[in-house]
Design a protein around this motif. Structure first.
Motif, PDB file in Angstrom:
ATOM      1  N   UNK A 481       0.824  -1.206   0.000  1.00 62.71           N
ATOM      2  CA  UNK A 481       0.000   0.000   0.000  1.00 62.71           C
ATOM      3  C   UNK A 481       0.860   1.259   0.000  1.00 62.71           C
ATOM      4  N   UNK A 482       1.907   1.278   0.819  1.00 65.09           N
ATOM      5  CA  UNK A 482       2.785   2.453   0.858  1.00 65.09           C
ATOM      6  C   UNK A 482       3.453   2.677  -0.481  1.00 65.09           C
ATOM      7  N   UNK A 494      -0.013  -3.272  -7.947  1.00 57.94           N
ATOM      8  CA  UNK A 494      -0.608  -3.389  -6.609  1.00 57.94           C
ATOM      9  C   UNK A 494      -1.779  -4.356  -6.626  1.00 57.94           C
ATOM     10  N   UNK A 495      -2.643  -4.228  -7.636  1.00 57.58           N
ATOM     11  CA  UNK A 495      -3.818  -5.088  -7.697  1.00 57.58           C
ATOM     12  C   UNK A 495      -3.422  -6.537  -7.981  1.00 57.58           C
ATOM     13  N   UNK A 496      -2.492  -6.729  -8.893  1.00 58.48           N
ATOM     14  CA  UNK A 496      -2.089  -8.098  -9.224  1.00 58.48           C
ATOM     15  C   UNK A 496      -1.422  -8.787  -8.037  1.00 58.48           C
ATOM     16  N   UNK A 688       2.034  -2.077   4.636  1.00 55.48           N
ATOM     17  CA  UNK A 688       0.597  -2.211   4.382  1.00 55.48           C
ATOM     18  C   UNK A 688      -0.227  -1.347   5.322  1.00 55.48           C
ATOM     19  N   UNK A 689       0.440  -0.598   6.208  1.00 56.88           N
ATOM     20  CA  UNK A 689      -0.264   0.332   7.081  1.00 56.88           C
ATOM     21  C   UNK A 689      -0.220   0.004   8.556  1.00 56.88           C
ATOM     22  N   UNK A 690       0.344  -1.164   8.943  1.00 59.12           N
ATOM     23  CA  UNK A 690       0.421  -1.533  10.357  1.00 59.12           C
ATOM     24  C   UNK A 690       1.507  -0.736  11.052  1.00 59.12           C
ATOM     25  N   UNK A 707     -10.106   7.692  -0.017  1.00 59.13           N
ATOM     26  CA  UNK A 707      -9.188   8.648   0.604  1.00 59.13           C
ATOM     27  C   UNK A 707      -7.895   7.999   1.074  1.00 59.13           C
ATOM     28  N   UNK A 708      -7.892   6.675   1.159  1.00 59.86           N
ATOM     29  CA  UNK A 708      -6.691   5.968   1.617  1.00 59.86           C
ATOM     30  C   UNK A 708      -5.643   5.815   0.512  1.00 59.86           C
ATOM     31  N   UNK A 709      -5.989   6.245  -0.682  1.00 60.84           N
ATOM     32  CA  UNK A 709      -5.093   6.033  -1.822  1.00 60.84           C
ATOM     33  C   UNK A 709      -4.719   7.364  -2.464  1.00 60.84           C
TER      34      UNK A 709
END
Length: 762
Positions: A481-482, A494-496, A688-690, A707-709
């Motif tokens: 994600x970052x 990212x999606x794949x 990934x946001x942790x 909004x997270x992207x």
């Protein structure tokens, strides 16, 4: 239990609640109150081996002592405590398995104390003992070079042996003492921290306990000193006790252990013995023999109990450990409050799960890159997704997922060239485990499984096949994600990646779907402290964390693990004022003999960090344990913290300088002198946001929010994202699913006290 300072005038009766009944005498005679009773060697509900050291606090007015154990007179066992007027000490022996009642009076009403005793072979609260189990007493080397001998039963029991060693004036390793009636002419002397000058003669006791092999070591001159007892402790003992732990984890199952992880009478511990400290350990405190922190804590509890019954109550007990010994120190110190008054650690991890869980993520990333990579993600991009400094660092941690894989001989594509961490090793067993005992899905499906989940089955629980349940879960984790948000990954990449990342089944095989962790196993990981919580004993004792090793490229001992400990303490306790972190030391290349630039300087840093760190730590422990004020223990720890016990790092020099600076997890581009010298990288879920705490085994989910992207998804891309995360994505702002506080002295049987789970019951 909380150690008592023998020099203190006041003390807290924290281990038992005794009903004190006041006797009323006539108007011309003073009242005789009931005496106060306390178990000094353990909690009264967790006595082991049929022995217990009891303190009787006499009332001001008293007559002749009458003490009865289960109705039998034991008054003669109690002697005057030489350090505390008005107190009697007695070592009770011959306690029956189960409840025993001690009844005491001194001419007035009775005081009663119930002691619940368990066999010295265990267990007490770690649950049914693991099976199969292989005794190794016949291979265990005693201090004099002989072998311990054959076990007398399936519990690996042996007769206790006491041997004496001495330090020669010529130096070197300790030598067997030729006689216990006269000292050799070349025996050295040593002056302890308490100021006693004594012959450098060490008593080493070896025996069996909790199916492990224990040892304790202490200065004791058998030619002059009285036989050790709580009322006649050795003259050379400074009344301070050190628990030591070994290292590793992989392969740590189904064996007793043929050697200690760290010897209590060699190396650094030899130096500590010369200073007057006593040292104790057990083969089950070596994760490479037993990667089970619950058993390690129970074993430590029993080992300290036996030490106190033999020598008396220490002023304090501290734990020291490196790598696996660091997380064992932390986990035991937290889950068994009062056993330790401080921990001194290096090469730190919060727990074995932190390694295993992150390694499983790392292996999934490697599998995608080498097998499912339809979006042309490069090695360099995946390194960023992994959170690590380099591919080598990512691979070295991913390799450690072998400890979660029961399939012996399975190979992986993870590169190992140049790695000090070694090759991927699935289903790893110690050679002492016979092939006939080892699990194989086809030929021996009921055999022993070589994973961190199966060795901790009493906590995690088992499935219908008897296999350990797994707390690993990656549902909702947005890998990379970052990197999507900073432009390192394209939207399609990212999606794949997240579409194909997959997971594992119970046998460590890859699955196309993500892994759903077992809810019970996840909850109990927190309750037991297998996932370090920080809300127990660690909340109010000094935790001194030194890097001593700094290497972000090799062998998976990375800085973020140190910061994971700190952040967990901060989250549950509100501050980390009792936690000190020093950074700097040798690399693993140095340890493996690879000559690289700066090696001499790094060695100098490691030596100075070790010497100065221990000195600051001991000063801290000495000061706060001597504080007899009414402050809380946490306040005593903070008020008595010495000036040198502050965060910092060392310059890379042959004459290293200490830089006092609050340590933060940041790369070299961040502010601060220490981060410039010792930058920190992270792990896949941090990307990934942790948080750096890595304390959520399973995240709570939330709806996908644009909004997270930092990118705008097309309608088709958003549909694809929604299909990948049909149940939502991780909400890292919330506690994890099943996340709760650790239960102190959690029981998994047979003790009914604090019983959390019984794996034998449906």
């Amino acid at each position: 239990m909380k150690n008592l300072n023998p020099k203190s005038v006041t003390w807290v009766l924290s281990l038992c609640t005794c009903a004190v009944i006041t006797a009323c005498g006539g108007s011309d005679s003073p009242a005789i109150n009931a005496p106060s009773l306390q178990v000094l060697s353990s909690k009264p509900e967790f006595v082991s081996g049929g022995d217990a050291l009891i303190d009787i606090a006499l009332p001001p007015v008293h007559e002749t002592l009458s003490a009865k154990l289960n109705g039998a007179d034991v008054s003669a066992l109690f002697k005057v405590d030489p350090l505390r007027p008005g107190h009697l000490l007695g070592r009770l022996t011959g306690l029956s398995t189960g409840d025993n009642t001690l009844t005491v009076n001194v001419g007035g009403p009775d005081s009663k104390l119930v002691l619940t005793n368990y066999p010295i072979s265990g267990p007490i609260l770690s649950g049914p003992q693991i099976s199969p189990y292989n005794c190794q007493t016949e291979a265990f080397l005693l201090p004099d070079g002989t072998l311990l001998g054959k076990a007398s039963d399936v519990k690996c029991s042996v007769s206790t042996k006491v041997q004496y060693l001495y330090q020669s004036t010529a130096g070197g390793a300790l030598k067997p003492l030729p006689s216990t009636t006269s000292l050799p002419g070349d025996v050295a002397t040593t002056t302890t921290t308490a100021g006693a000058t004594v012959p450098f003669v060490v008593r080493v006791e070896t025996g069996s306990m909790n199916r492990g092999i224990y040892q304790n070591a202490i200065l004791h001159d058998p030619t002059k000193d009285a036989a050790p007892s709580p009322t006649t402790p050795p003259k050379g003992w400074n009344r301070k006790l050190i628990a030591v732990h070994g290292t590793g984890c992989a392969g740590g199952w189904y064996i007793q252990g043929a050697a200690m992880g760290v010897s209590p009478y060699t190396g650094t511990n030899l130096k500590r013995l010369g200073e007057g400290y006593a040292v104790f350990t057990n083969t089950l405190n070596h994760p490479t023999n037993s990667c089970n922190a619950t058993v390690a804590g129970e074993t430590t509890m029993m080992g300290k109990e036996h030490f106190i019954e033999t020598f008396g109550v220490p002023t304090y007990t501290v734990s020291v450990g490196t790598s696996g010994g660091a997380y064992t120190s932390l986990q035991v110190g937290d889950a068994f409050p009062g056993l330790f008054d401080g921990v001194y650690i290096d090469a730190t991890f919060p727990d074995a799960l932190a390694i295993a869980m992150s390694a499983m993520d790392g292996k999934l990333l490697n599998r995608y890159l080498t097998g499912n990579n339809n979006s042309a993600i490069t090695d360099a991009q995946m390194v960023k997704v992994s959170g690590h400094k380099s591919a080598r660092a990512w691979y070295d941690l991913a390799v450690q997922s072998g400890r979660t894989d029961p399939v012996s001989g399975r190979t992986e594509t993870i590169p190992v060239a140049g790695s000090f961490g070694g090759a991927y090793a699935a289903g790893l067993f110690n050679a002492a485990v016979p092939a006939s005992q080892r699990w194989n899905a086809s030929t021996n499906p009921t055999g022993a499984r070589a994973t961190v989940f199966d060795v901790n089955r009493n906590v995690f629980g088992v499935d219908a096949s008897g296999y350990g349940l797994r707390p690993f879960d990656n549902v909702g984790v947005q890998y990379g994600l970052a990197q999507l948000n900073d432009g390192t990954l394209s939207k399609d990449q990212f999606l794949d990646l997240n579409e194909k990342i997959g997971g594992y089944d119970r046998d460590g095989n890859y699955t196309s779907s993500r892994t759903i962790g077992d809810a019970g196993a996840i909850a109990r990981a927190y309750q037991s402290g297998l996932m370090l919580g920080g809300n127990g004993g660690l909340a109010s004792i000094p935790v001194f964390d030194t890097s001593n090793f700094y290497d972000e490229d090799n062998f998976y001992h990375y800085q973020w693990f140190h910061f994971a400990v700190r952040e967990r303490l901060r989250k549950v306790n509100g501050d980390v004022s009792n936690h000190v972190m020093w950074r700097g030391g040798v690399s693993f290349a140095d340890l493996f003999g690879v000559v690289t630039p700066g090696r001499t300087e790094r060695a100098a840093v490691s030596a100075k960090s070790s010497a100065d760190g221990w000195a600051a730590f001991v000063q801290w422990i000495d000061a706060y344990t001597a504080d007899t004020s009414t402050k809380t223990q946490k306040d005593k720890v903070i008020v008595n913290k010495p000036a040198q016990a502050v965060d910092g790092c060392f310059t890379q020099s042959t004459t290293p300088q200490f830089l006092a600076e609050t340590q933060t997890p940041a790369t070299s581009g961040a502010a601060g002198s220490c981060n410039a010298i010792y930058p920190t990288w992270t792990y896949p879920r941090a990307q990934a946001g942790a948080s750096i705490a890595a304390d959520k085994l399973k995240c709570q989910l939330k709806p996908i929010q644009t909004k997270d992207y930092n990118v705008t998804f097309t309608t088709a891309e958003m549909a694809r994202l929604s299909a990948i995360f049909a149940g939502g994505v991780c909400d890292w702002s919330k506690n994890g699913v099943g996340q709760s506080s650790m239960v102190p002295y959690a029981s998994f049987g047979p003790s009914p006290v604090n019983l959390v789970f019984d794996v034998t019951k449906p």
